[in-house]
Motif scaffolding. Structure first.
Motif, PDB file in Angstrom:
ATOM      1  N   ASP A 110       0.859  -1.194   0.000  1.00 12.12           N
ATOM      2  CA  ASP A 110       0.000   0.000   0.000  1.00 12.12           C
ATOM      3  C   ASP A 110       0.890   1.237   0.000  1.00 12.12           C
ATOM      4  O   ASP A 110       1.172   1.816   1.049  1.00 12.12           O
ATOM      5  N   LYS A 235      -1.138  -8.919  -0.594  1.00 15.11           N
ATOM      6  CA  LYS A 235      -1.108  -7.466  -0.814  1.00 15.11           C
ATOM      7  C   LYS A 235      -2.382  -6.783  -0.318  1.00 15.11           C
ATOM      8  O   LYS A 235      -3.024  -6.003  -1.024  1.00 15.11           O
ATOM      9  N   THR A 237      -4.418  -4.106   1.473  1.00 13.81           N
ATOM     10  CA  THR A 237      -4.157  -2.681   1.703  1.00 13.81           C
ATOM     11  C   THR A 237      -4.995  -2.144   2.851  1.00 13.81           C
ATOM     12  O   THR A 237      -6.018  -2.727   3.208  1.00 13.81           O
ATOM     13  N   SER A 240      -9.006   1.368   0.687  1.00 17.50           N
ATOM     14  CA  SER A 240      -9.599   0.763  -0.502  1.00 17.50           C
ATOM     15  C   SER A 240      -9.085   1.475  -1.754  1.00 17.50           C
ATOM     16  O   SER A 240      -8.593   2.605  -1.690  1.00 17.50           O
ATOM     17  N   LYS A 241      -9.221   0.823  -2.882  1.00 14.51           N
ATOM     18  CA  LYS A 241      -8.773   1.407  -4.143  1.00 14.51           C
ATOM     19  C   LYS A 241      -9.517   2.700  -4.427  1.00 14.51           C
ATOM     20  O   LYS A 241      -8.936   3.680  -4.907  1.00 14.51           O
ATOM     21  N   LYS A 242     -10.808   2.714  -4.094  1.00 15.94           N
ATOM     22  CA  LYS A 242     -11.630   3.902  -4.334  1.00 15.94           C
ATOM     23  C   LYS A 242     -11.120   5.093  -3.535  1.00 15.94           C
ATOM     24  O   LYS A 242     -10.995   6.208  -4.062  1.00 15.94           O
ATOM     25  N   ALA A 244      -8.048   5.500  -2.212  1.00 12.99           N
ATOM     26  CA  ALA A 244      -6.706   5.862  -2.668  1.00 12.99           C
ATOM     27  C   ALA A 244      -6.755   6.686  -3.948  1.00 12.99           C
ATOM     28  O   ALA A 244      -6.066   7.711  -4.077  1.00 12.99           O
ATOM     29  N   GLU A 245      -7.577   6.265  -4.897  1.00 18.83           N
ATOM     30  CA  GLU A 245      -7.672   6.981  -6.176  1.00 18.83           C
ATOM     31  C   GLU A 245      -8.281   8.367  -5.987  1.00 18.83           C
ATOM     32  O   GLU A 245      -7.855   9.331  -6.625  1.00 18.83           O
ATOM     33  N   THR A 248      -5.644  10.719  -4.327  1.00 16.50           N
ATOM     34  CA  THR A 248      -4.541  10.930  -5.270  1.00 16.50           C
ATOM     35  C   THR A 248      -4.954  11.906  -6.365  1.00 16.50           C
ATOM     36  O   THR A 248      -4.208  12.838  -6.703  1.00 16.50           O
TER      37      THR A 248
END
Length: 530
Positions: A110, A235, A237, A240-242, A244-245, A248
Protein backbone atom coordinates in the motif's frame (compact mmCIF):
# COMPACT_ATOMS: atom_id res chain seq x y z
CA UNK A 1 -4.41 -46.94 16.72
CA UNK A 2 -1.02 -45.46 15.88
CA UNK A 3 -2.65 -42.60 13.97
CA UNK A 4 -4.56 -41.54 17.09
CA UNK A 5 -1.31 -41.40 19.03
CA UNK A 6 0.32 -39.45 16.18
CA UNK A 7 -2.58 -36.98 16.15
CA UNK A 8 -2.36 -36.46 19.89
CA UNK A 9 1.39 -35.91 19.67
CA UNK A 10 0.94 -33.48 16.76
CA UNK A 11 -1.70 -31.53 18.68
CA UNK A 12 0.50 -31.41 21.77
CA UNK A 13 3.50 -30.21 19.75
CA UNK A 14 1.36 -27.65 17.94
CA UNK A 15 -0.04 -26.36 21.23
CA UNK A 16 3.47 -26.13 22.70
CA UNK A 17 4.75 -24.24 19.65
CA UNK A 18 1.88 -21.74 19.87
CA UNK A 19 1.95 -21.40 23.66
CA UNK A 20 5.72 -21.13 24.05
CA UNK A 21 6.02 -17.56 22.62
CA UNK A 22 3.93 -16.38 25.59
CA UNK A 23 6.78 -17.37 27.92
CA UNK A 24 9.18 -14.96 26.22
CA UNK A 25 9.15 -12.30 28.92
CA UNK A 26 9.11 -14.77 31.80
CA UNK A 27 12.33 -16.29 30.48
CA UNK A 28 13.88 -12.81 30.43
CA UNK A 29 12.87 -12.18 34.04
CA UNK A 30 10.13 -9.68 33.10
CA UNK A 31 6.74 -9.83 34.81
CA UNK A 32 3.70 -10.33 32.59
CA UNK A 33 -0.05 -10.85 32.83
CA UNK A 34 -2.10 -13.82 31.60
CA UNK A 35 -2.14 -13.80 27.79
CA UNK A 36 -4.81 -15.81 26.01
CA UNK A 37 -3.90 -18.72 23.74
CA UNK A 38 -2.74 -17.38 20.34
CA UNK A 39 -4.60 -14.07 20.85
CA UNK A 40 -2.26 -12.97 23.66
CA UNK A 41 -3.46 -9.81 25.38
CA UNK A 42 -5.50 -8.87 22.29
CA UNK A 43 -8.20 -11.38 23.18
CA UNK A 44 -10.63 -8.70 24.42
CA UNK A 45 -10.20 -6.62 21.27
CA UNK A 46 -10.64 -9.56 18.92
CA UNK A 47 -13.70 -10.87 20.77
CA UNK A 48 -15.27 -7.42 21.01
CA UNK A 49 -15.12 -7.42 24.81
CA UNK A 50 -12.74 -4.49 25.28
CA UNK A 51 -11.93 -1.15 23.71
CA UNK A 52 -8.27 -0.49 22.90
CA UNK A 53 -8.14 1.86 25.91
CA UNK A 54 -9.51 -0.90 28.17
CA UNK A 55 -6.87 -3.28 26.85
CA UNK A 56 -4.12 -0.74 27.57
CA UNK A 57 -5.40 -0.27 31.12
CA UNK A 58 -5.50 -4.06 31.60
CA UNK A 59 -1.86 -4.60 30.64
CA UNK A 60 -0.78 -1.41 32.47
CA UNK A 61 -2.30 -2.62 35.75
CA UNK A 62 -1.37 -6.30 35.32
CA UNK A 63 2.01 -5.91 37.05
CA UNK A 64 1.92 -3.09 39.63
CA UNK A 65 5.05 -1.49 41.08
CA UNK A 66 7.22 -2.27 38.07
CA UNK A 67 9.12 0.02 35.68
CA UNK A 68 8.11 -2.18 32.77
CA UNK A 69 6.18 -5.37 32.09
CA UNK A 70 5.61 -7.75 29.21
CA UNK A 71 2.51 -8.42 27.15
CA UNK A 72 1.70 -9.98 23.78
CA UNK A 73 0.10 -8.70 20.61
CA UNK A 74 -1.07 -12.13 19.52
CA UNK A 75 2.30 -13.95 19.53
CA UNK A 76 4.44 -10.81 19.37
CA UNK A 77 6.19 -10.02 22.68
CA UNK A 78 5.95 -6.31 23.52
CA UNK A 79 7.55 -4.44 26.40
CA UNK A 80 5.30 -1.95 28.20
CA UNK A 81 7.21 1.10 29.51
CA UNK A 82 5.63 2.43 32.71
CA UNK A 83 8.41 4.48 34.30
CA UNK A 84 8.61 8.14 33.13
CA UNK A 85 12.42 8.19 33.40
CA UNK A 86 12.66 5.05 31.29
CA UNK A 87 10.28 6.54 28.72
CA UNK A 88 12.53 9.59 28.49
CA UNK A 89 15.63 7.40 28.20
CA UNK A 90 14.23 5.36 25.30
CA UNK A 91 12.28 8.01 23.37
CA UNK A 92 14.69 10.92 23.78
CA UNK A 93 18.17 10.18 25.11
CA UNK A 94 18.61 6.87 23.27
CA UNK A 95 16.24 7.65 20.42
CA UNK A 96 18.82 6.45 17.88
CA UNK A 97 18.06 2.89 19.10
CA UNK A 98 14.29 3.33 18.69
CA UNK A 99 13.78 5.30 15.48
CA UNK A 100 10.73 3.56 14.08
CA UNK A 101 7.10 2.69 14.58
CA UNK A 102 5.99 -0.80 13.73
CA UNK A 103 4.75 -0.56 10.16
CA UNK A 104 2.22 -3.35 9.89
CA UNK A 105 1.41 -2.72 6.20
CA UNK A 106 4.49 -2.85 3.89
CA UNK A 107 5.06 0.01 1.47
CA UNK A 108 4.97 -2.28 -1.58
CA UNK A 109 1.48 -3.47 -0.54
CA UNK A 110 0.00 0.00 0.00
CA UNK A 111 2.32 2.79 -1.25
CA UNK A 112 -0.09 5.54 -0.21
CA UNK A 113 0.11 4.35 3.39
CA UNK A 114 3.73 3.24 3.26
CA UNK A 115 5.06 6.67 2.24
CA UNK A 116 3.38 8.67 5.00
CA UNK A 117 5.32 10.07 7.92
CA UNK A 118 3.87 7.61 10.44
CA UNK A 119 4.83 4.56 8.38
CA UNK A 120 8.26 5.63 7.11
CA UNK A 121 11.29 4.26 8.90
CA UNK A 122 14.97 5.02 9.41
CA UNK A 123 16.64 7.49 7.09
CA UNK A 124 13.50 7.90 4.93
CA UNK A 125 11.50 8.96 7.97
CA UNK A 126 14.18 11.37 9.19
CA UNK A 127 14.47 13.03 5.77
CA UNK A 128 10.72 13.47 5.44
CA UNK A 129 10.24 14.65 9.03
CA UNK A 130 13.01 17.23 8.65
CA UNK A 131 11.46 18.38 5.38
CA UNK A 132 7.95 18.71 6.80
CA UNK A 133 8.84 20.00 10.26
CA UNK A 134 9.01 23.72 9.28
CA UNK A 135 5.47 23.48 7.85
CA UNK A 136 4.03 22.79 11.32
CA UNK A 137 5.57 25.58 13.37
CA UNK A 138 3.53 28.13 15.30
CA UNK A 139 4.15 30.79 12.65
CA UNK A 140 2.79 28.43 9.96
CA UNK A 141 -0.28 27.79 12.10
CA UNK A 142 -0.89 31.53 12.18
CA UNK A 143 -0.55 31.44 8.39
CA UNK A 144 -3.36 28.86 8.18
CA UNK A 145 -5.52 30.30 10.96
CA UNK A 146 -7.69 32.30 8.56
CA UNK A 147 -8.84 29.14 6.77
CA UNK A 148 -9.50 27.30 10.03
CA UNK A 149 -11.43 30.29 11.35
CA UNK A 150 -13.59 30.37 8.22
CA UNK A 151 -14.52 26.72 8.75
CA UNK A 152 -15.40 27.46 12.41
CA UNK A 153 -17.67 30.36 11.48
CA UNK A 154 -19.34 28.25 8.78
CA UNK A 155 -19.99 25.48 11.33
CA UNK A 156 -21.70 27.77 13.84
CA UNK A 157 -23.69 29.65 11.17
CA UNK A 158 -25.34 26.35 10.19
CA UNK A 159 -26.79 25.86 13.68
CA UNK A 160 -27.69 29.53 14.14
CA UNK A 161 -30.05 29.20 11.19
CA UNK A 162 -32.04 26.63 13.17
CA UNK A 163 -34.78 28.41 15.12
CA UNK A 164 -34.99 25.80 17.87
CA UNK A 165 -33.73 26.77 21.31
CA UNK A 166 -32.29 23.29 21.87
CA UNK A 167 -30.83 21.25 19.03
CA UNK A 168 -30.10 17.57 19.76
CA UNK A 169 -26.91 16.53 17.99
CA UNK A 170 -24.65 13.50 17.76
CA UNK A 171 -21.44 15.43 18.31
CA UNK A 172 -18.99 13.05 16.65
CA UNK A 173 -21.00 13.22 13.44
CA UNK A 174 -20.97 17.02 13.27
CA UNK A 175 -17.35 17.30 14.45
CA UNK A 176 -16.12 14.89 11.77
CA UNK A 177 -17.93 17.08 9.26
CA UNK A 178 -16.14 20.14 10.62
CA UNK A 179 -12.72 18.45 10.65
CA UNK A 180 -13.36 17.15 7.14
CA UNK A 181 -14.13 20.68 5.91
CA UNK A 182 -11.25 22.26 7.81
CA UNK A 183 -8.68 19.77 6.55
CA UNK A 184 -10.09 19.81 3.03
CA UNK A 185 -9.60 23.58 3.11
CA UNK A 186 -6.21 23.76 4.83
CA UNK A 187 -4.56 20.60 3.50
CA UNK A 188 -6.14 19.91 0.12
CA UNK A 189 -7.23 23.35 -1.05
CA UNK A 190 -10.83 22.17 -1.41
CA UNK A 191 -13.80 24.10 0.02
CA UNK A 192 -16.66 21.95 1.41
CA UNK A 193 -19.70 22.40 3.61
CA UNK A 194 -20.40 18.92 4.97
CA UNK A 195 -23.21 20.00 7.31
CA UNK A 196 -25.31 21.18 4.38
CA UNK A 197 -23.97 18.90 1.66
CA UNK A 198 -24.00 15.77 3.81
CA UNK A 199 -23.15 13.36 1.03
CA UNK A 200 -20.24 15.27 -0.50
CA UNK A 201 -17.57 12.96 -1.81
CA UNK A 202 -14.74 14.40 0.27
CA UNK A 203 -16.55 13.67 3.52
CA UNK A 204 -17.69 10.21 2.45
CA UNK A 205 -14.19 9.22 1.38
CA UNK A 206 -12.76 10.50 4.65
CA UNK A 207 -15.35 8.58 6.63
CA UNK A 208 -14.55 5.38 4.76
CA UNK A 209 -10.79 5.86 5.16
CA UNK A 210 -11.01 6.26 8.94
CA UNK A 211 -13.73 3.71 9.75
CA UNK A 212 -12.32 0.64 11.50
CA UNK A 213 -15.52 -1.01 12.63
CA UNK A 214 -16.65 -4.23 11.02
CA UNK A 215 -14.96 -7.60 10.55
CA UNK A 216 -13.03 -6.89 7.34
CA UNK A 217 -11.67 -3.53 8.47
CA UNK A 218 -10.34 -5.02 11.69
CA UNK A 219 -9.04 -8.10 9.87
CA UNK A 220 -6.79 -5.87 7.75
CA UNK A 221 -4.96 -4.74 10.89
CA UNK A 222 -5.12 -7.88 13.03
CA UNK A 223 -4.23 -10.02 10.00
CA UNK A 224 -0.89 -8.25 9.56
CA UNK A 225 -0.23 -8.69 13.29
CA UNK A 226 -1.12 -12.39 13.28
CA UNK A 227 -0.13 -13.56 9.76
CA UNK A 228 2.12 -10.85 8.25
CA UNK A 229 3.65 -13.06 5.52
CA UNK A 230 0.26 -14.24 4.23
CA UNK A 231 -1.27 -10.75 4.21
CA UNK A 232 1.84 -9.36 2.49
CA UNK A 233 1.59 -12.11 -0.13
CA UNK A 234 -2.05 -11.20 -0.69
CA UNK A 235 -1.11 -7.47 -0.81
CA UNK A 236 -3.93 -6.48 1.54
CA UNK A 237 -4.16 -2.68 1.70
CA UNK A 238 -5.33 -0.37 4.48
CA UNK A 239 -7.18 1.98 2.12
CA UNK A 240 -9.60 0.76 -0.50
CA UNK A 241 -8.77 1.41 -4.14
CA UNK A 242 -11.63 3.90 -4.33
CA UNK A 243 -10.28 5.95 -1.40
CA UNK A 244 -6.71 5.86 -2.67
CA UNK A 245 -7.67 6.98 -6.18
CA UNK A 246 -9.91 9.77 -4.88
CA UNK A 247 -7.30 11.45 -2.69
CA UNK A 248 -4.54 10.93 -5.27
CA UNK A 249 -6.62 12.60 -7.97
CA UNK A 250 -7.60 15.49 -5.66
CA UNK A 251 -3.99 16.28 -4.79
CA UNK A 252 -2.54 15.85 -8.27
CA UNK A 253 -5.22 17.94 -9.99
CA UNK A 254 -4.78 20.60 -7.31
CA UNK A 255 -1.02 20.71 -7.85
CA UNK A 256 -1.40 20.95 -11.64
CA UNK A 257 -3.93 23.77 -11.31
CA UNK A 258 -1.69 25.78 -8.97
CA UNK A 259 1.39 25.31 -11.11
CA UNK A 260 -0.49 26.26 -14.27
CA UNK A 261 -2.24 29.34 -12.90
CA UNK A 262 0.23 30.44 -10.24
CA UNK A 263 -2.37 30.07 -7.48
CA UNK A 264 -1.33 30.59 -3.87
CA UNK A 265 -3.43 29.62 -0.83
CA UNK A 266 -2.38 29.66 2.85
CA UNK A 267 -2.64 25.88 3.13
CA UNK A 268 -0.64 22.67 3.51
CA UNK A 269 -0.28 21.86 -0.18
CA UNK A 270 1.27 25.29 -0.75
CA UNK A 271 3.77 24.67 2.04
CA UNK A 272 4.64 21.22 0.67
CA UNK A 273 5.08 22.66 -2.82
CA UNK A 274 7.34 25.35 -1.37
CA UNK A 275 9.32 22.63 0.39
CA UNK A 276 9.70 20.85 -2.96
CA UNK A 277 10.72 23.98 -4.82
CA UNK A 278 12.87 25.89 -2.37
CA UNK A 279 12.90 23.91 0.86
CA UNK A 280 11.43 25.20 4.12
CA UNK A 281 13.50 26.33 7.08
CA UNK A 282 12.68 26.73 10.75
CA UNK A 283 12.35 30.37 11.63
CA UNK A 284 15.21 31.61 13.81
CA UNK A 285 12.65 33.02 16.25
CA UNK A 286 9.27 31.38 16.64
CA UNK A 287 6.17 33.17 17.88
CA UNK A 288 6.15 33.75 21.62
CA UNK A 289 2.70 32.19 21.93
CA UNK A 290 2.31 28.52 21.12
CA UNK A 291 -0.85 26.52 20.69
CA UNK A 292 -0.95 25.32 24.29
CA UNK A 293 0.51 23.22 27.10
CA UNK A 294 -0.11 19.99 25.18
CA UNK A 295 1.90 21.13 22.14
CA UNK A 296 4.55 18.58 21.18
CA UNK A 297 7.80 20.53 20.89
CA UNK A 298 9.90 19.77 17.83
CA UNK A 299 13.21 18.08 18.59
CA UNK A 300 16.51 19.59 17.49
CA UNK A 301 17.09 16.19 15.89
CA UNK A 302 14.53 17.12 13.23
CA UNK A 303 15.63 20.70 12.51
CA UNK A 304 18.85 20.32 10.52
CA UNK A 305 17.99 21.23 6.89
CA UNK A 306 20.91 19.11 5.68
CA UNK A 307 18.83 16.04 6.58
CA UNK A 308 15.81 17.10 4.52
CA UNK A 309 14.54 14.95 1.67
CA UNK A 310 16.16 15.99 -1.60
CA UNK A 311 13.11 15.35 -3.79
CA UNK A 312 9.41 15.44 -2.92
CA UNK A 313 7.17 13.66 -5.42
CA UNK A 314 3.46 14.13 -6.01
CA UNK A 315 2.97 10.76 -4.31
CA UNK A 316 4.88 12.00 -1.27
CA UNK A 317 2.64 15.07 -1.06
CA UNK A 318 -0.49 12.93 -1.49
CA UNK A 319 0.63 10.50 1.19
CA UNK A 320 1.43 13.24 3.73
CA UNK A 321 -1.82 15.08 2.98
CA UNK A 322 -3.77 11.85 3.40
CA UNK A 323 -2.24 10.96 6.78
CA UNK A 324 -2.85 14.55 7.85
CA UNK A 325 -6.50 14.07 6.90
CA UNK A 326 -6.58 10.57 8.41
CA UNK A 327 -5.34 11.80 11.80
CA UNK A 328 -7.29 15.04 11.79
CA UNK A 329 -10.61 13.57 10.70
CA UNK A 330 -10.67 10.90 13.40
CA UNK A 331 -8.36 11.97 16.25
CA UNK A 332 -9.31 15.66 16.36
CA UNK A 333 -13.03 14.96 16.09
CA UNK A 334 -12.62 12.49 18.98
CA UNK A 335 -10.93 15.18 21.08
CA UNK A 336 -13.78 17.58 20.29
CA UNK A 337 -16.42 14.94 21.09
CA UNK A 338 -14.94 14.13 24.50
CA UNK A 339 -14.44 17.81 25.29
CA UNK A 340 -18.05 18.69 24.48
CA UNK A 341 -19.23 15.80 26.67
CA UNK A 342 -17.08 16.92 29.60
CA UNK A 343 -18.36 20.50 29.30
CA UNK A 344 -21.96 19.28 29.25
CA UNK A 345 -21.59 17.14 32.39
CA UNK A 346 -19.40 19.71 34.18
CA UNK A 347 -21.49 22.91 33.86
CA UNK A 348 -19.28 24.85 36.31
CA UNK A 349 -16.32 24.35 33.97
CA UNK A 350 -18.39 25.35 30.94
CA UNK A 351 -19.70 28.50 32.66
CA UNK A 352 -16.18 29.66 33.44
CA UNK A 353 -15.04 28.91 29.90
CA UNK A 354 -17.96 30.85 28.41
CA UNK A 355 -17.01 33.83 30.56
CA UNK A 356 -13.51 33.71 29.08
CA UNK A 357 -14.93 33.40 25.56
CA UNK A 358 -17.12 36.48 26.07
CA UNK A 359 -14.26 38.50 27.56
CA UNK A 360 -11.96 37.54 24.67
CA UNK A 361 -14.58 38.40 22.05
CA UNK A 362 -15.08 41.81 23.62
CA UNK A 363 -11.34 42.44 23.86
CA UNK A 364 -10.81 41.73 20.16
CA UNK A 365 -13.92 43.75 19.22
CA UNK A 366 -15.95 40.87 17.85
CA UNK A 367 -13.31 39.49 15.46
CA UNK A 368 -11.25 36.58 16.77
CA UNK A 369 -7.49 36.82 16.20
CA UNK A 370 -4.82 34.14 16.42
CA UNK A 371 -3.13 35.91 19.32
CA UNK A 372 -6.39 36.36 21.26
CA UNK A 373 -7.29 32.69 20.89
CA UNK A 374 -3.92 31.46 22.11
CA UNK A 375 -4.08 33.88 25.03
CA UNK A 376 -7.10 32.08 26.50
CA UNK A 377 -5.63 30.33 29.53
CA UNK A 378 -8.73 28.55 30.75
CA UNK A 379 -9.53 27.22 27.29
CA UNK A 380 -6.04 25.74 27.20
CA UNK A 381 -6.59 24.18 30.63
CA UNK A 382 -9.83 22.55 29.46
CA UNK A 383 -8.25 21.20 26.27
CA UNK A 384 -5.23 19.93 28.21
CA UNK A 385 -7.39 18.11 30.75
CA UNK A 386 -9.51 16.58 27.97
CA UNK A 387 -6.33 15.20 26.39
CA UNK A 388 -5.21 13.94 29.78
CA UNK A 389 -8.42 12.03 30.44
CA UNK A 390 -9.14 11.11 26.80
CA UNK A 391 -5.80 11.11 24.90
CA UNK A 392 -5.95 10.82 21.12
CA UNK A 393 -3.89 7.62 21.20
CA UNK A 394 -4.31 4.97 23.89
CA UNK A 395 -0.70 3.90 23.28
CA UNK A 396 2.14 4.40 20.81
CA UNK A 397 4.95 2.03 19.93
CA UNK A 398 8.64 2.15 19.10
CA UNK A 399 10.70 -0.51 17.35
CA UNK A 400 14.21 -1.29 18.49
CA UNK A 401 16.46 -0.57 15.51
CA UNK A 402 19.73 -1.79 17.06
CA UNK A 403 20.49 -3.89 20.17
CA UNK A 404 19.81 -2.13 23.45
CA UNK A 405 20.02 -3.01 27.13
CA UNK A 406 17.77 -1.67 29.88
CA UNK A 407 20.08 -1.63 32.88
CA UNK A 408 19.13 -2.73 36.38
CA UNK A 409 17.76 -0.05 38.72
CA UNK A 410 16.17 -2.12 41.52
CA UNK A 411 17.29 -5.36 43.25
CA UNK A 412 14.48 -7.48 41.77
CA UNK A 413 15.40 -6.58 38.17
CA UNK A 414 17.63 -8.23 35.59
CA UNK A 415 19.23 -6.48 32.60
CA UNK A 416 16.77 -6.59 29.69
CA UNK A 417 18.48 -7.15 26.36
CA UNK A 418 16.35 -5.93 23.46
CA UNK A 419 17.17 -7.12 19.97
CA UNK A 420 16.58 -5.45 16.62
CA UNK A 421 12.84 -5.40 15.76
CA UNK A 422 11.73 -5.85 19.37
CA UNK A 423 8.71 -3.65 20.14
CA UNK A 424 8.12 -1.36 23.13
CA UNK A 425 4.90 0.47 24.00
CA UNK A 426 4.15 3.80 25.68
CA UNK A 427 0.80 3.16 27.44
CA UNK A 428 -0.47 6.74 27.29
CA UNK A 429 -3.98 5.98 28.50
CA UNK A 430 -2.64 4.03 31.47
CA UNK A 431 -0.14 6.71 32.51
CA UNK A 432 -2.75 9.47 32.19
CA UNK A 433 -5.12 7.47 34.43
CA UNK A 434 -2.49 6.54 37.03
CA UNK A 435 -3.46 8.04 40.42
CA UNK A 436 0.17 8.44 41.47
CA UNK A 437 0.51 11.09 38.75
CA UNK A 438 -3.07 12.38 38.58
CA UNK A 439 -5.10 11.99 41.81
CA UNK A 440 -8.74 11.02 41.17
CA UNK A 441 -7.89 10.30 37.53
CA UNK A 442 -11.51 9.78 36.44
CA UNK A 443 -12.45 13.27 37.59
CA UNK A 444 -12.40 16.03 34.97
CA UNK A 445 -10.40 18.84 36.57
CA UNK A 446 -8.87 21.56 34.36
CA UNK A 447 -7.18 23.03 37.45
CA UNK A 448 -4.52 20.35 37.07
CA UNK A 449 -3.18 22.60 34.30
CA UNK A 450 -3.36 26.04 35.90
CA UNK A 451 -0.14 28.05 36.16
CA UNK A 452 0.55 26.82 39.69
CA UNK A 453 -0.12 23.12 39.13
CA UNK A 454 1.13 22.40 35.63
CA UNK A 455 4.77 23.07 36.57
CA UNK A 456 4.48 20.20 39.06
CA UNK A 457 3.37 17.62 36.50
CA UNK A 458 6.11 14.99 36.37
CA UNK A 459 7.88 15.06 32.99
CA UNK A 460 6.90 12.23 30.64
CA UNK A 461 3.63 11.51 32.43
CA UNK A 462 1.68 13.76 30.05
CA UNK A 463 2.01 12.38 26.54
CA UNK A 464 -1.09 13.23 24.47
CA UNK A 465 1.00 13.56 21.32
CA UNK A 466 3.74 11.06 22.10
CA UNK A 467 7.33 11.70 23.11
CA UNK A 468 10.70 12.54 21.58
CA UNK A 469 11.64 13.24 17.94
CA UNK A 470 8.93 10.85 16.77
CA UNK A 471 6.08 12.72 18.47
CA UNK A 472 3.00 13.87 16.54
CA UNK A 473 3.97 16.54 14.01
CA UNK A 474 0.39 17.84 13.83
CA UNK A 475 -0.17 18.71 17.49
CA UNK A 476 -0.27 22.46 16.85
CA UNK A 477 -2.84 22.07 14.10
CA UNK A 478 -5.03 19.78 16.24
CA UNK A 479 -5.01 22.20 19.17
CA UNK A 480 -5.62 25.26 17.01
CA UNK A 481 -8.51 23.58 15.20
CA UNK A 482 -10.12 22.49 18.49
CA UNK A 483 -9.77 25.84 20.22
CA UNK A 484 -11.08 27.74 17.22
CA UNK A 485 -14.22 25.62 16.90
CA UNK A 486 -15.07 25.73 20.60
CA UNK A 487 -14.58 29.49 20.71
CA UNK A 488 -17.10 30.03 17.92
CA UNK A 489 -19.53 27.44 19.27
CA UNK A 490 -19.53 28.72 22.86
CA UNK A 491 -20.02 32.27 21.63
CA UNK A 492 -23.59 31.29 20.73
CA UNK A 493 -24.36 27.92 22.36
CA UNK A 494 -23.70 25.81 25.41
CA UNK A 495 -23.49 22.03 25.54
CA UNK A 496 -26.14 20.33 27.69
CA UNK A 497 -27.05 16.69 28.42
CA UNK A 498 -30.15 15.33 26.72
CA UNK A 499 -32.15 12.14 27.15
CA UNK A 500 -29.79 10.16 24.87
CA UNK A 501 -26.61 11.35 26.65
CA UNK A 502 -24.70 8.44 28.15
CA UNK A 503 -23.58 9.27 31.71
CA UNK A 504 -21.07 8.01 32.62
CA UNK A 505 -19.59 7.70 29.17
CA UNK A 506 -18.49 4.18 28.15
CA UNK A 507 -16.00 3.48 25.37
CA UNK A 508 -17.10 1.30 22.46
CA UNK A 509 -15.52 -2.14 22.12
CA UNK A 510 -16.40 -2.34 18.42
CA UNK A 511 -13.34 -1.64 16.32
CA UNK A 512 -10.23 0.29 17.38
CA UNK A 513 -11.63 3.80 16.96
CA UNK A 514 -11.73 5.87 20.17
CA UNK A 515 -15.51 6.44 20.41
CA UNK A 516 -18.37 6.29 22.90
CA UNK A 517 -20.48 3.15 23.12
CA UNK A 518 -23.81 4.93 22.45
CA UNK A 519 -22.47 7.95 20.60
CA UNK A 520 -21.89 11.50 21.84
CA UNK A 521 -25.49 12.75 22.03
CA UNK A 522 -25.77 16.27 23.45
CA UNK A 523 -27.91 19.35 23.10
CA UNK A 524 -26.74 22.63 21.65
CA UNK A 525 -28.65 25.14 23.73
CA UNK A 526 -28.83 28.66 22.35
CA UNK A 527 -27.38 31.11 24.83
CA UNK A 528 -29.69 33.81 26.12
CA UNK A 529 -28.57 37.39 25.50
CA UNK A 530 -29.52 40.18 27.90
Amino acid sequence: MWWILAAVVALAVGYWLLARPHRYWLEKGVKQGNPGFILGDNWGLVLGKQSLADMVMMVYNACPNTRYSGFYQFLLPTLLLKDPDLIKQITVKDFDHFLDHRNFIPEDCDPLWGKNLVALSGKKWHEMRTTLSPAFTSSKMKYMFTLISQSGEQFVKYFLQNDENLITVEMRDVFTRFTSDAIANTAFGVECDSLRDRENEFYLMGKEATNFTGVWKNLRIFGYLLMPKLFKLLKVTLFSKKVAEFFTNVVKSNIRSREKHGLVRPDMIHLLLEARKNGLKHEETELLQDTGFATAAESEFNKNPKNAKAEITDEDITSQALIFFFAGFDAVSSLMSFMSHELAVNPDVQTRLIEEVDATLEACEGKLTYEALLGMKYLDMVVSETLRKWPNSSAVDRVCTKPYTIEVKYPDERPIHLEKNDVVWLPIFGIHRDPQYYPEPDRFDPERFNDENKVNIKPYTYLPFGSGPRNCIGSRFALLETKTLFFYTLTHFEFVPVEKTQIPLVLSSKGINFVAENGFWLGLKRRSRI
